[in-house]
Design a protein around this motif. Structure first.
Motif, PDB file in Angstrom:
ATOM      1  N   LYS A  52      37.656 -39.270  13.960  1.00 10.44           N
ATOM      2  CA  LYS A  52      38.993 -39.451  13.401  1.00 10.44           C
ATOM      3  C   LYS A  52      40.017 -39.856  14.465  1.00 10.44           C
ATOM      4  CE  LYS A  52      38.069 -35.992   9.860  1.00 10.44           C
ATOM      5  NZ  LYS A  52      38.403 -34.672   9.353  1.00 10.44           N
ATOM      6  N   LEU A  53      39.590 -39.861  15.732  1.00 15.80           N
ATOM      7  CA  LEU A  53      40.509 -40.205  16.820  1.00 15.80           C
ATOM      8  C   LEU A  53      40.368 -41.672  17.202  1.00 15.80           C
ATOM      9  CD1 LEU A  53      40.078 -37.101  19.150  1.00 15.80           C
ATOM     10  CD2 LEU A  53      41.851 -37.512  17.449  1.00 15.80           C
ATOM     11  N   PRO A  54      41.484 -42.336  17.532  1.00 17.97           N
ATOM     12  CA  PRO A  54      41.425 -43.736  17.962  1.00 17.97           C
ATOM     13  C   PRO A  54      40.635 -43.898  19.260  1.00 17.97           C
ATOM     14  CG  PRO A  54      43.700 -43.025  17.573  1.00 17.97           C
ATOM     15  CD  PRO A  54      42.835 -41.810  17.494  1.00 17.97           C
ATOM     16  N   MET A  55      40.134 -45.100  19.495  1.00 17.06           N
ATOM     17  CA  MET A  55      39.315 -45.378  20.681  1.00 17.06           C
ATOM     18  C   MET A  55      40.054 -45.063  21.982  1.00 17.06           C
ATOM     19  SD  MET A  55      36.654 -46.138  22.284  1.00 17.06           S
ATOM     20  CE  MET A  55      35.529 -46.636  21.028  1.00 17.06           C
ATOM     21  N   ASN A  56      41.352 -45.381  22.059  1.00 14.94           N
ATOM     22  CA  ASN A  56      42.049 -45.129  23.327  1.00 14.94           C
ATOM     23  C   ASN A  56      42.134 -43.634  23.628  1.00 14.94           C
ATOM     24  OD1 ASN A  56      44.102 -44.581  21.362  1.00 14.94           O
ATOM     25  ND2 ASN A  56      45.674 -45.046  22.867  1.00 14.94           N
ATOM     26  N   VAL A  57      42.144 -42.817  22.599  1.00 15.80           N
ATOM     27  CA  VAL A  57      42.159 -41.364  22.795  1.00 15.80           C
ATOM     28  C   VAL A  57      40.790 -40.912  23.295  1.00 15.80           C
ATOM     29  CG1 VAL A  57      42.389 -39.136  21.639  1.00 15.80           C
ATOM     30  CG2 VAL A  57      43.955 -41.011  21.078  1.00 15.80           C
ATOM     31  N   GLN A  58      39.754 -41.401  22.657  1.00 18.12           N
ATOM     32  CA  GLN A  58      38.398 -41.053  23.077  1.00 18.12           C
ATOM     33  C   GLN A  58      38.094 -41.583  24.475  1.00 18.12           C
ATOM     34  OE1 GLN A  58      35.229 -41.537  20.213  1.00 18.12           O
ATOM     35  NE2 GLN A  58      36.743 -41.725  18.569  1.00 18.12           N
ATOM     36  N   ALA A  59      38.588 -42.782  24.786  1.00 12.28           N
ATOM     37  CA  ALA A  59      38.305 -43.406  26.082  1.00 12.28           C
ATOM     38  C   ALA A  59      38.871 -42.574  27.234  1.00 12.28           C
ATOM     39  CB  ALA A  59      38.868 -44.824  26.115  1.00 12.28           C
ATOM     40  N   ALA A  60      40.050 -42.031  27.064  1.00 11.08           N
ATOM     41  CA  ALA A  60      40.636 -41.196  28.118  1.00 11.08           C
ATOM     42  C   ALA A  60      39.797 -39.940  28.336  1.00 11.08           C
ATOM     43  CB  ALA A  60      42.079 -40.837  27.777  1.00 11.08           C
ATOM     44  N   ALA A  61      39.319 -39.337  27.257  1.00  8.98           N
ATOM     45  CA  ALA A  61      38.473 -38.148  27.375  1.00  8.98           C
ATOM     46  C   ALA A  61      37.134 -38.489  28.021  1.00  8.98           C
ATOM     47  CB  ALA A  61      38.254 -37.519  26.001  1.00  8.98           C
ATOM     48  N   HIS A  62      36.575 -39.624  27.638  1.00  6.03           N
ATOM     49  CA  HIS A  62      35.308 -40.044  28.242  1.00  6.03           C
ATOM     50  C   HIS A  62      35.488 -40.271  29.742  1.00  6.03           C
ATOM     51  CE1 HIS A  62      33.810 -41.740  24.135  1.00  6.03           C
ATOM     52  NE2 HIS A  62      33.769 -40.421  24.188  1.00  6.03           N
ATOM     53  N   ASN A  63      36.598 -40.886  30.115  1.00  4.38           N
ATOM     54  CA  ASN A  63      36.819 -41.144  31.531  1.00  4.38           C
ATOM     55  C   ASN A  63      37.003 -39.853  32.307  1.00  4.38           C
ATOM     56  OD1 ASN A  63      38.931 -41.986  33.950  1.00  4.38           O
ATOM     57  ND2 ASN A  63      37.177 -43.331  33.634  1.00  4.38           N
ATOM     58  N   TYR A  64      37.714 -38.905  31.722  1.00  7.10           N
ATOM     59  CA  TYR A  64      37.875 -37.612  32.395  1.00  7.10           C
ATOM     60  C   TYR A  64      36.497 -36.993  32.646  1.00  7.10           C
ATOM     61  CZ  TYR A  64      39.258 -32.890  33.500  1.00  7.10           C
ATOM     62  OH  TYR A  64      39.409 -31.682  34.131  1.00  7.10           O
ATOM     63  N   ASN A  65      35.625 -37.058  31.645  1.00  9.99           N
ATOM     64  CA  ASN A  65      34.265 -36.541  31.823  1.00  9.99           C
ATOM     65  C   ASN A  65      33.533 -37.275  32.937  1.00  9.99           C
ATOM     66  OD1 ASN A  65      34.556 -34.641  29.811  1.00  9.99           O
ATOM     67  ND2 ASN A  65      33.703 -35.953  28.226  1.00  9.99           N
ATOM     68  N   HIS A  66      33.706 -38.582  32.999  1.00 15.05           N
ATOM     69  CA  HIS A  66      33.059 -39.360  34.060  1.00 15.05           C
ATOM     70  C   HIS A  66      33.559 -38.944  35.442  1.00 15.05           C
ATOM     71  CE1 HIS A  66      32.079 -42.870  31.107  1.00 15.05           C
ATOM     72  NE2 HIS A  66      31.348 -41.794  30.900  1.00 15.05           N
ATOM     73  N   LEU A  67      34.823 -38.568  35.522  1.00 12.31           N
ATOM     74  CA  LEU A  67      35.377 -38.130  36.806  1.00 12.31           C
ATOM     75  C   LEU A  67      34.867 -36.744  37.203  1.00 12.31           C
ATOM     76  CD1 LEU A  67      38.986 -39.515  36.405  1.00 12.31           C
ATOM     77  CD2 LEU A  67      37.275 -40.258  38.078  1.00 12.31           C
ATOM     78  N   MET A  68      34.184 -36.072  36.299  1.00 13.07           N
ATOM     79  CA  MET A  68      33.561 -34.782  36.611  1.00 13.07           C
ATOM     80  C   MET A  68      32.096 -34.962  36.995  1.00 13.07           C
ATOM     81  SD  MET A  68      35.808 -32.445  36.295  1.00 13.07           S
ATOM     82  CE  MET A  68      37.147 -33.531  36.732  1.00 13.07           C
ATOM     83  N   GLU A  69      31.592 -36.181  36.937  1.00 14.32           N
ATOM     84  CA  GLU A  69      30.171 -36.415  37.183  1.00 14.32           C
ATOM     85  C   GLU A  69      29.934 -36.944  38.594  1.00 14.32           C
ATOM     86  OE1 GLU A  69      29.305 -38.901  33.814  1.00 14.32           O
ATOM     87  OE2 GLU A  69      29.201 -37.193  32.452  1.00 14.32           O
ATOM     88  N   GLN A  70      29.790 -38.234  38.772  1.00 14.85           N
ATOM     89  CA  GLN A  70      29.450 -38.802  40.079  1.00 14.85           C
ATOM     90  C   GLN A  70      30.396 -38.403  41.214  1.00 14.85           C
ATOM     91  OE1 GLN A  70      29.887 -43.002  41.443  1.00 14.85           O
ATOM     92  NE2 GLN A  70      27.678 -43.040  41.045  1.00 14.85           N
ATOM     93  N   PRO A  71      31.695 -38.309  40.980  1.00 11.33           N
ATOM     94  CA  PRO A  71      32.567 -37.900  42.094  1.00 11.33           C
ATOM     95  C   PRO A  71      32.220 -36.545  42.697  1.00 11.33           C
ATOM     96  CG  PRO A  71      33.883 -39.000  40.451  1.00 11.33           C
ATOM     97  CD  PRO A  71      32.495 -38.807  39.849  1.00 11.33           C
ATOM     98  N   THR A  72      31.502 -35.696  41.976  1.00 15.67           N
ATOM     99  CA  THR A  72      31.101 -34.425  42.586  1.00 15.67           C
ATOM    100  C   THR A  72      30.184 -34.671  43.778  1.00 15.67           C
ATOM    101  OG1 THR A  72      29.256 -34.105  41.056  1.00 15.67           O
ATOM    102  CG2 THR A  72      31.371 -33.123  40.445  1.00 15.67           C
ATOM    103  N   ILE A  73      29.370 -35.714  43.706  1.00 17.62           N
ATOM    104  CA  ILE A  73      28.528 -36.099  44.848  1.00 17.62           C
ATOM    105  C   ILE A  73      29.425 -36.548  45.998  1.00 17.62           C
ATOM    106  CG2 ILE A  73      26.780 -37.729  45.678  1.00 17.62           C
ATOM    107  CD1 ILE A  73      25.773 -37.851  42.728  1.00 17.62           C
ATOM    108  N   PHE A  74      30.439 -37.344  45.673  1.00 13.82           N
ATOM    109  CA  PHE A  74      31.386 -37.816  46.685  1.00 13.82           C
ATOM    110  C   PHE A  74      32.065 -36.642  47.390  1.00 13.82           C
ATOM    111  CE2 PHE A  74      35.931 -38.845  47.437  1.00 13.82           C
ATOM    112  CZ  PHE A  74      35.776 -39.742  48.487  1.00 13.82           C
ATOM    113  N   TYR A  75      32.558 -35.676  46.615  1.00  6.36           N
ATOM    114  CA  TYR A  75      33.240 -34.529  47.211  1.00  6.36           C
ATOM    115  C   TYR A  75      32.309 -33.765  48.148  1.00  6.36           C
ATOM    116  CZ  TYR A  75      36.648 -35.234  43.418  1.00  6.36           C
ATOM    117  OH  TYR A  75      37.566 -35.755  42.560  1.00  6.36           O
ATOM    118  N   ALA A  76      31.129 -33.452  47.650  1.00  9.70           N
ATOM    119  CA  ALA A  76      30.169 -32.704  48.464  1.00  9.70           C
ATOM    120  C   ALA A  76      29.802 -33.483  49.720  1.00  9.70           C
ATOM    121  CB  ALA A  76      28.918 -32.388  47.642  1.00  9.70           C
ATOM    122  N   PHE A  77      29.567 -34.771  49.564  1.00  3.95           N
ATOM    123  CA  PHE A  77      29.203 -35.598  50.720  1.00  3.95           C
ATOM    124  C   PHE A  77      30.304 -35.605  51.767  1.00  3.95           C
ATOM    125  CE2 PHE A  77      29.814 -39.565  52.954  1.00  3.95           C
ATOM    126  CZ  PHE A  77      28.690 -39.542  53.770  1.00  3.95           C
TER     127      PHE A  77
END
Length: 139
Positions: A52-77
């Motif tokens: 029921k949510l527009p794509m731009n709303v979902q896209a921001a949430a998806h991106n936030y999730n992405h920023l919790m994934e690979q960047p964790t390797i960056f931080y640890a490294f």
């Protein structure tokens, strides 16, 4: 090596991630209210309410999730490189390139831009991260 300067890209990506969090909720809360979605029915992250949510709303949430994934390797490294004494000016430069590419990736995703462009930027960021790790291991 300047410890603070070396870790500045880490705090920059953290700040960017928090900005995306603000964008996510600035879009999500009004969209949920407009769609009359009861927050108590939105317990599952993959529930029916999402459609029921527009794509731009979902896209921001998806991106936030992405920023919790690979960047964790960056931080640890980055902390590992600093503590191990293998941090260098080149790794510091590549860290800034990585952060810049992650910001570009976010902007493309949040604006629901072309998937192949977003994928290309993501791939460049990943190659940058891999290069940083390889450089450190060769040191």
């Amino acid at each position: 090596m300047d410890t603070t300067g070396f870790l500045t890209p880490v705090i920059a990506l953290i700040v960017w991630t928090l900005m995306v969090w603000i964008i996510m909720y600035a879009r999500r809360i009004p969209a949920m209210q407009a769609a009359k979605i009861d927050p108590d029915t939105a317990k599952s992250p993959d529930g029916e309410w999402k459609s029921k949510l527009p794509m731009n709303v979902q896209a921001a949430a998806h991106n936030y999730n992405h920023l919790m994934e690979q960047p964790t390797i960056f931080y640890a490294f980055m902390f590992w490189a600093l503590l191990s004494g293998v941090g260098s000016a080149l790794i510091g430069l590549l860290a800034w390139v990585y952060v810049g590419l992650r910001v570009v990736h976010s902007v493309i995703q949040i604006s629901a831009g072309p998937v192949m462009l977003r994928f290309s930027v993501f791939t460049l960021a990943t190659l940058c991260l891999i290069s940083m790790i390889v450089l450190a291991l060769l040191t």
